[in-house]
Write a protein that holds these residues in place. Structure first.
Motif, PDB file in Angstrom:
ATOM      1  N   UNK A   1       1.212  -1.752  -0.338  1.00 31.68           N
ATOM      2  CA  UNK A   1       0.316   0.046   0.146  1.00 31.68           C
ATOM      3  C   UNK A   1       0.744   1.312   0.153  1.00 31.68           C
ATOM      4  N   UNK A   2       1.837   0.984   0.929  1.00 35.43           N
ATOM      5  CA  UNK A   2       2.869   2.538   0.834  1.00 35.43           C
ATOM      6  C   UNK A   2       3.347   3.048  -0.703  1.00 35.43           C
ATOM      7  N   UNK A   3       3.393   1.686  -1.252  1.00 38.96           N
ATOM      8  CA  UNK A   3       4.556   1.876  -2.407  1.00 38.96           C
ATOM      9  C   UNK A   3       3.388   2.445  -3.719  1.00 38.96           C
ATOM     10  N   UNK A   4       2.724   1.560  -3.512  1.00 43.04           N
ATOM     11  CA  UNK A   4       1.318   2.394  -4.272  1.00 43.04           C
ATOM     12  C   UNK A   4       1.155   4.050  -3.618  1.00 43.04           C
TER      13      UNK A   4
ATOM     14  N   UNK B   1       1.235   9.594  -5.446  1.00 42.99           N
ATOM     15  CA  UNK B   1       2.200  10.559  -5.344  1.00 42.99           C
ATOM     16  C   UNK B   1       3.121  11.360  -6.115  1.00 42.99           C
ATOM     17  N   UNK B   2       3.638  10.773  -6.369  1.00 36.28           N
ATOM     18  CA  UNK B   2       4.841  10.910  -7.691  1.00 36.28           C
ATOM     19  C   UNK B   2       5.150  10.839  -8.853  1.00 36.28           C
ATOM     20  N   UNK B   3       3.730  10.301  -9.760  1.00 37.67           N
ATOM     21  CA  UNK B   3       3.931  10.262 -10.710  1.00 37.67           C
ATOM     22  C   UNK B   3       4.914   8.915 -11.752  1.00 37.67           C
ATOM     23  N   UNK B   4       5.454   8.603  -9.707  1.00 38.19           N
ATOM     24  CA  UNK B   4       6.363   7.231 -11.106  1.00 38.19           C
ATOM     25  C   UNK B   4       5.336   5.971 -11.067  1.00 38.19           C
TER      26      UNK B   4
ATOM     27  N   UNK C   1       6.451  -0.296 -10.461  1.00 39.99           N
ATOM     28  CA  UNK C   1       7.868  -0.750 -10.389  1.00 39.99           C
ATOM     29  C   UNK C   1       8.859   0.565 -10.055  1.00 39.99           C
ATOM     30  N   UNK C   2       8.847   1.874 -10.666  1.00 35.65           N
ATOM     31  CA  UNK C   2       9.810   2.760  -9.894  1.00 35.65           C
ATOM     32  C   UNK C   2       9.547   2.935  -8.535  1.00 35.65           C
ATOM     33  N   UNK C   3       8.324   3.211  -7.843  1.00 36.99           N
ATOM     34  CA  UNK C   3       8.302   3.321  -6.908  1.00 36.99           C
ATOM     35  C   UNK C   3       8.571   2.689  -5.798  1.00 36.99           C
ATOM     36  N   UNK C   4       8.522   1.067  -6.220  1.00 35.58           N
ATOM     37  CA  UNK C   4       8.983  -0.306  -5.532  1.00 35.58           C
ATOM     38  C   UNK C   4      10.814   0.165  -5.338  1.00 35.58           C
ATOM     39  N   UNK C   5      11.559   0.282  -6.246  1.00 35.61           N
ATOM     40  CA  UNK C   5      12.921  -0.017  -6.498  1.00 35.61           C
ATOM     41  C   UNK C   5      13.185   1.151  -5.629  1.00 35.61           C
ATOM     42  N   UNK C   6      12.100   2.745  -5.342  1.00 36.20           N
ATOM     43  CA  UNK C   6      12.583   3.776  -4.753  1.00 36.20           C
ATOM     44  C   UNK C   6      12.455   3.789  -3.325  1.00 36.20           C
TER      45      UNK C   6
END
Length: 90
Positions: free
Chosen positions: A5-8, A13-16, A19-24
């Motif tokens: 849920x945090x990754x989502x 919020x970031x527009x990523x 997959x990129x949000x998970x990497x971050x």
């Protein structure tokens, strides 16, 4: 909120992409973990700081048997919220 849920939420919020949000998120967790493992401290202005504290050895009581036990010394992770985060929660 769990990690998925945090990754989502980070993705929205970031527009990523997710997959990129998970990497971050994974990179953040790994960076903080490595710094704490090395004995360092991570301070994020306005959010808070992560550090490692030493817990001294102490005596305790086993609640089941009422027998005194020795609790060994250990290291523990500590998080102290920053003033801006505290103000948001109030």
């Amino acid at each position: 909120m769990n990690k998925t849920e945090f990754i989502s939420a980070v993705s929205e919020k970031s527009g990523l992409s997710k997959v990129d949000a998970k990497k971050a998120v994974d990179a953040f967790i790994q960076t903080v973990s490595n710094e704490l493992k090395a004995g360092g401290k991570v301070a994020l202005l306005g959010f808070g700081s992560f550090s490692v504290t030493e817990k001294a050895a102490r005596k305790g009581v086993n609640p089941k048997t009422k027998q005194t036990i020795n609790i060994p010394a250990k290291k523990a992770v500590k998080f102290k919220a920053g003033s801006e985060l505290n103000d948001l929660v109030k």
